[in-house]
Write a protein that holds these residues in place. Structure first.
Motif, PDB file in Angstrom:
ATOM      1  N   PRO A 127      39.114  58.726  48.223  1.00 44.89           N
ATOM      2  CA  PRO A 127      37.766  58.141  48.205  1.00 44.89           C
ATOM      3  C   PRO A 127      37.514  57.400  46.890  1.00 44.89           C
ATOM      4  CG  PRO A 127      37.655  60.523  47.896  1.00 44.89           C
ATOM      5  CD  PRO A 127      39.099  60.201  48.162  1.00 44.89           C
ATOM      6  N   ALA A 128      36.710  56.343  46.994  1.00 45.99           N
ATOM      7  CA  ALA A 128      36.385  55.537  45.809  1.00 45.99           C
ATOM      8  C   ALA A 128      35.254  56.199  45.054  1.00 45.99           C
ATOM      9  CB  ALA A 128      36.010  54.110  46.228  1.00 45.99           C
ATOM     10  N   LEU A 129      35.599  57.168  44.206  1.00 49.54           N
ATOM     11  CA  LEU A 129      34.590  57.987  43.544  1.00 49.54           C
ATOM     12  C   LEU A 129      34.272  57.536  42.130  1.00 49.54           C
ATOM     13  CD1 LEU A 129      35.537  61.624  44.568  1.00 49.54           C
ATOM     14  CD2 LEU A 129      34.001  60.018  45.677  1.00 49.54           C
ATOM     15  N   GLY A 130      34.805  56.439  41.682  1.00 48.60           N
ATOM     16  CA  GLY A 130      34.546  55.992  40.314  1.00 48.60           C
ATOM     17  C   GLY A 130      33.082  55.694  40.107  1.00 48.60           C
ATOM     18  N   TYR A 131      32.771  55.168  38.946  1.00 53.86           N
ATOM     19  CA  TYR A 131      31.386  54.951  38.564  1.00 53.86           C
ATOM     20  C   TYR A 131      30.839  53.680  39.211  1.00 53.86           C
ATOM     21  CZ  TYR A 131      27.182  54.544  35.833  1.00 53.86           C
ATOM     22  OH  TYR A 131      25.874  54.450  35.461  1.00 53.86           O
ATOM     23  N   ASP A 132      29.773  53.831  39.977  1.00 52.02           N
ATOM     24  CA  ASP A 132      29.133  52.693  40.640  1.00 52.02           C
ATOM     25  C   ASP A 132      27.705  52.613  40.126  1.00 52.02           C
ATOM     26  OD1 ASP A 132      27.777  50.985  42.372  1.00 52.02           O
ATOM     27  OD2 ASP A 132      29.074  51.511  44.055  1.00 52.02           O
ATOM     28  N   GLU A 140      42.386  50.409  30.606  1.00 56.79           N
ATOM     29  CA  GLU A 140      43.777  50.007  30.807  1.00 56.79           C
ATOM     30  C   GLU A 140      43.794  48.900  31.867  1.00 56.79           C
ATOM     31  OE1 GLU A 140      46.145  50.843  28.998  1.00 56.79           O
ATOM     32  OE2 GLU A 140      45.395  52.629  27.959  1.00 56.79           O
ATOM     33  N   LEU A 141      44.943  48.263  32.051  1.00 53.30           N
ATOM     34  CA  LEU A 141      45.048  47.214  33.057  1.00 53.30           C
ATOM     35  C   LEU A 141      45.750  47.728  34.313  1.00 53.30           C
ATOM     36  CD1 LEU A 141      45.867  43.990  30.979  1.00 53.30           C
ATOM     37  CD2 LEU A 141      43.642  44.957  31.642  1.00 53.30           C
ATOM     38  N   LEU A 142      45.186  47.358  35.442  1.00 49.95           N
ATOM     39  CA  LEU A 142      45.753  47.618  36.762  1.00 49.95           C
ATOM     40  C   LEU A 142      46.262  46.274  37.265  1.00 49.95           C
ATOM     41  CD1 LEU A 142      45.928  49.372  39.432  1.00 49.95           C
ATOM     42  CD2 LEU A 142      43.617  48.522  39.934  1.00 49.95           C
ATOM     43  N   PHE A 143      47.538  46.207  37.691  1.00 50.60           N
ATOM     44  CA  PHE A 143      48.036  44.906  38.124  1.00 50.60           C
ATOM     45  C   PHE A 143      49.096  45.047  39.210  1.00 50.60           C
ATOM     46  CE2 PHE A 143      52.161  44.882  35.854  1.00 50.60           C
ATOM     47  CZ  PHE A 143      51.937  45.834  34.873  1.00 50.60           C
ATOM     48  N   THR A 144      49.310  43.957  39.907  1.00 53.04           N
ATOM     49  CA  THR A 144      50.340  43.920  40.940  1.00 53.04           C
ATOM     50  C   THR A 144      51.333  42.821  40.596  1.00 53.04           C
ATOM     51  OG1 THR A 144      49.070  42.358  42.305  1.00 53.04           O
ATOM     52  CG2 THR A 144      48.747  44.700  42.740  1.00 53.04           C
ATOM     53  N   ALA A 145      52.594  43.050  41.000  1.00 56.18           N
ATOM     54  CA  ALA A 145      53.644  42.055  40.745  1.00 56.18           C
ATOM     55  C   ALA A 145      54.585  42.023  41.940  1.00 56.18           C
ATOM     56  CB  ALA A 145      54.408  42.401  39.466  1.00 56.18           C
ATOM     57  N   ARG A 146      55.233  40.886  42.157  1.00 53.39           N
ATOM     58  CA  ARG A 146      56.215  40.781  43.230  1.00 53.39           C
ATOM     59  C   ARG A 146      57.320  41.818  42.991  1.00 53.39           C
ATOM     60  NH1 ARG A 146      54.531  39.453  47.408  1.00 53.39           N
ATOM     61  NH2 ARG A 146      56.528  38.739  48.222  1.00 53.39           N
ATOM     62  N   GLY A 166      37.015  53.515  36.917  1.00 54.91           N
ATOM     63  CA  GLY A 166      37.853  54.539  37.519  1.00 54.91           C
ATOM     64  C   GLY A 166      38.856  53.928  38.485  1.00 54.91           C
ATOM     65  N   LEU A 167      40.097  54.436  38.436  1.00 51.09           N
ATOM     66  CA  LEU A 167      41.175  53.873  39.254  1.00 51.09           C
ATOM     67  C   LEU A 167      40.812  53.834  40.734  1.00 51.09           C
ATOM     68  CD1 LEU A 167      44.116  52.872  39.541  1.00 51.09           C
ATOM     69  CD2 LEU A 167      44.807  55.277  39.751  1.00 51.09           C
ATOM     70  N   SER A 168      40.204  54.910  41.252  1.00 48.34           N
ATOM     71  CA  SER A 168      39.952  54.970  42.700  1.00 48.34           C
ATOM     72  C   SER A 168      39.026  53.847  43.140  1.00 48.34           C
ATOM     73  CB  SER A 168      39.369  56.332  43.082  1.00 48.34           C
ATOM     74  OG  SER A 168      38.105  56.529  42.464  1.00 48.34           O
ATOM     75  N   LEU A 169      37.971  53.591  42.375  1.00 51.74           N
ATOM     76  CA  LEU A 169      37.016  52.540  42.734  1.00 51.74           C
ATOM     77  C   LEU A 169      37.571  51.151  42.398  1.00 51.74           C
ATOM     78  CD1 LEU A 169      34.270  51.650  43.785  1.00 51.74           C
ATOM     79  CD2 LEU A 169      33.282  52.202  41.558  1.00 51.74           C
ATOM     80  N   ASP A 170      38.217  51.027  41.250  1.00 50.75           N
ATOM     81  CA  ASP A 170      38.708  49.709  40.842  1.00 50.75           C
ATOM     82  C   ASP A 170      39.860  49.239  41.741  1.00 50.75           C
ATOM     83  OD1 ASP A 170      36.847  49.262  38.819  1.00 50.75           O
ATOM     84  OD2 ASP A 170      38.005  50.383  37.346  1.00 50.75           O
ATOM     85  N   LEU A 171      40.762  50.153  42.113  1.00 51.98           N
ATOM     86  CA  LEU A 171      41.843  49.757  43.025  1.00 51.98           C
ATOM     87  C   LEU A 171      41.272  49.408  44.404  1.00 51.98           C
ATOM     88  CD1 LEU A 171      44.793  49.305  43.744  1.00 51.98           C
ATOM     89  CD2 LEU A 171      45.052  51.784  44.042  1.00 51.98           C
ATOM     90  N   HIS A 172      40.272  50.166  44.838  1.00 53.85           N
ATOM     91  CA  HIS A 172      39.563  49.832  46.082  1.00 53.85           C
ATOM     92  C   HIS A 172      39.043  48.392  46.022  1.00 53.85           C
ATOM     93  CE1 HIS A 172      36.526  50.026  49.257  1.00 53.85           C
ATOM     94  NE2 HIS A 172      35.581  49.820  48.367  1.00 53.85           N
ATOM     95  N   ARG A 173      38.461  48.014  44.900  1.00 53.92           N
ATOM     96  CA  ARG A 173      37.926  46.652  44.747  1.00 53.92           C
ATOM     97  C   ARG A 173      39.043  45.610  44.771  1.00 53.92           C
ATOM     98  NH1 ARG A 173      34.027  48.636  39.836  1.00 53.92           N
ATOM     99  NH2 ARG A 173      32.193  49.155  41.084  1.00 53.92           N
ATOM    100  N   LEU A 174      40.144  45.897  44.083  1.00 55.86           N
ATOM    101  CA  LEU A 174      41.260  44.951  44.085  1.00 55.86           C
ATOM    102  C   LEU A 174      41.793  44.770  45.503  1.00 55.86           C
ATOM    103  CD1 LEU A 174      44.072  44.647  41.451  1.00 55.86           C
ATOM    104  CD2 LEU A 174      44.661  44.648  43.872  1.00 55.86           C
ATOM    105  N   CYS A 175      41.891  45.891  46.238  1.00 59.64           N
ATOM    106  CA  CYS A 175      42.365  45.833  47.625  1.00 59.64           C
ATOM    107  C   CYS A 175      41.404  45.027  48.493  1.00 59.64           C
ATOM    108  CB  CYS A 175      42.522  47.237  48.192  1.00 59.64           C
ATOM    109  SG  CYS A 175      43.941  48.125  47.534  1.00 59.64           S
ATOM    110  N   LEU A 176      40.104  45.275  48.337  1.00 60.45           N
ATOM    111  CA  LEU A 176      39.096  44.516  49.097  1.00 60.45           C
ATOM    112  C   LEU A 176      39.238  43.023  48.817  1.00 60.45           C
ATOM    113  CD1 LEU A 176      35.542  46.147  48.945  1.00 60.45           C
ATOM    114  CD2 LEU A 176      36.952  45.719  50.980  1.00 60.45           C
ATOM    115  N   ALA A 177      39.346  42.679  47.542  1.00 60.84           N
ATOM    116  CA  ALA A 177      39.409  41.264  47.166  1.00 60.84           C
ATOM    117  C   ALA A 177      40.659  40.609  47.736  1.00 60.84           C
ATOM    118  CB  ALA A 177      39.367  41.126  45.641  1.00 60.84           C
TER     119      ALA A 177
END
Lengths: 310, 310
Positions: free
Chosen positions: A300-305, A258-264, A218-229
């Motif tokens: 909130p990070a409500l994705g599947y944990d 799908e892929l979540l990614f960041t770019a300059r 889920g985007l909310s949890l996965d983006l939370h993880r990317l931000c944490l990392a």
């Protein structure tokens, strides 16, 4: 499969585990627990190898009533390939450990392997080994090995403040398919996800993405993880939603792969890649690591944990 | 864990699976399904990589009443390391997929990891990743990667007619320990097996063993498999028996994790290696592939077969 309670059981568990494990300095393992794949550097090779494992368990990830065996085989491998895609890798081989229940007859097992081998053949990922056992419930663990040029794996921890955030495709289709069942048009999104391998390589070679991961929980949890990392926070707007899916399903549903990614911000990201939309959904910022805002309000990070106490 | 019915369910299953899978010619995967490990050849590297996966499942491989968590963690990794030893490899890293049941509290899981990490530290095999899920029953799948110099892995299919057959250690201790329970002196042989990594490297570098495998499912079944792979038959006498174990336990008991190997008759095999006995038990012969004779009489392959119909 889609839970609705806040928490970070898996994040906490992995943090505790990571604190007990020290990778040997100067060793061949250059990244460990916490990314989509572990990275291993073979002696003398020009490539880094990527490794990912994924469990697919009866009554946890699926039920025997709802899923066809060839769908499960496909999905087992697709989930692993999606992790390889997220790091910009090319798949090399896979291993499959299989625990067979008494209800898995020979025909069922054959059809399961058909699903695995169809995707394995398409993606040049030979099945080279594994383990077999009988068990009370069906379960499998797929290991996929991929490769990237030395030091070039896309990781979760590389995003920088000011980077723009993108997602591929449209979100929520898998959760919608699961909710509506196998007669619905969305079912294939749930049962036969497409690993975005070509896109992952494009992110690495052309867009020089600073961070990437696949949307499995889920985007909310996965983006939370990317931000944490990456030690940052994110501000986003609503991502593109699969036709008929709810905003909740798109934000928290999981299993879209799908892929979540960041770019300059200086990178020109095309609006589509091979027909797949690439949508800018926000920006990375300095601030409390892991925090995500949607339209200015905390998301909130409500994705599947898998390890949340529910 | 020790079954007593003839058959070759797993052998047949693997044959059927192998017939459906073709490794790409000239590819990087040089051996696949059917040996202790799959072999992968990284581009440009002077080493081949070995991969093995092993399931450890509640109510299949153990019960929660009989086994301590640190024993299970140790054993999970030891079984994988034993496969690396059987091919003469050095371990490089491991991955662990864990399905946790509701009865696995945090303290239990910590103790399980203690078992894994104690052996991982001793054998320089860092845990670099895996997967986590909740499930109805505890289960884990361990993946171990090892390495050997290019083309030097010991395999099951290399034995030649006239080669002498050897086993390390004494057999039947694990089956005896399982039968007698945790208060018995043999319990440690069952619960905390020792992977024979140094011996495996010695077989490769010094003895130039022609074939090797580890004794996981019982001598009768494992030697049958080695004979099948090498297209030969074997004539043996009784192997050395663990004090107190029966001949049945030594021949068919399984989970001793000693090494079974063949060497050219011209090779001088020492009687011990690091205190571990190395015993010549027989000779490889031309004839019906897979046939094994003990003291001149056919020895049925009664070891543990995970896919036998019982």
């Amino acid at each position: 499969m889609v839970k609705r309670s806040a928490g970070g059981g898996e994040v906490q568990f992995l943090e505790r585990l990571r604190s007990r494990i020290r990778l040997p300095k100067g060793g061949q393992t250059v990244a460990g627990i916490g990314d989509d794949c572990a990275i291993f550097r073979p002696r003398g090779s020009s490539e880094d190898l990527l490794f990912t494992t994924d469990l697919l368990l009866e009554n946890v990830h699926f039920t025997r009533e709802t899923h066809r065996p060839e769908e499960l085989g496909w999905k087992a491998l697709a989930r692993g390939l999606s992790d390889i895609a997220a790091m910009g890798g090319e798949p090399r081989f896979c291993l499959l450990s299989l625990a067979l229940a008494s209800w898995n007859g020979a025909a069922w097992v054959d059809r399961f392997y058909e699903g695995v081998l169809a995707l394995a053949a398409r993606e040049s990922t030979p099945l080279v080994g594994g383990d077999l056992a009988h068990a009370e419930r069906f379960g499998c663990d797929i290991v996929v090995c991929g490769a990237v040029p030395w030091g070039k794996a896309l990781r979760r921890d590389g995003a920088r403040a000011g980077d723009l955030i993108y997602v591929s495709g449209v979100l929520g289709g898998s959760a919608l398919g699961l909710a509506q069942g196998r007669r619905s048009g969305a079912w294939r999104r749930h049962a036969c996800p497409e690993p975005r391998l070509e896109l992952g390589r494009f992110l690495r070679t052309d867009l020089k993405a600073t961070a990437a991961m696949d949307l499995s929980d889920g985007l909310s949890l996965d983006l939370h993880r990317l931000c944490l990392a990456s030690g940052l926070r994110a501000r986003i707007e609503m991502p593109p939603v699969f036709a008929g899916a709810s905003g909740e399903q798109a934000l928290h549903g999981g299993e879209d792969y799908e892929l979540l990614f960041t770019a300059r911000p200086s990178v020109r990201v095309p609006s589509t890649f091979g027909g797949l939309p690439l949508t800018r959904i926000g920006t990375m910022h300095r601030g409390r690591p892991g925090a995500v805002e949607l339209d200015g309000r905390p998301l909130p990070a409500l994705g599947y944990d898998h390890l949340r106490q529910s």
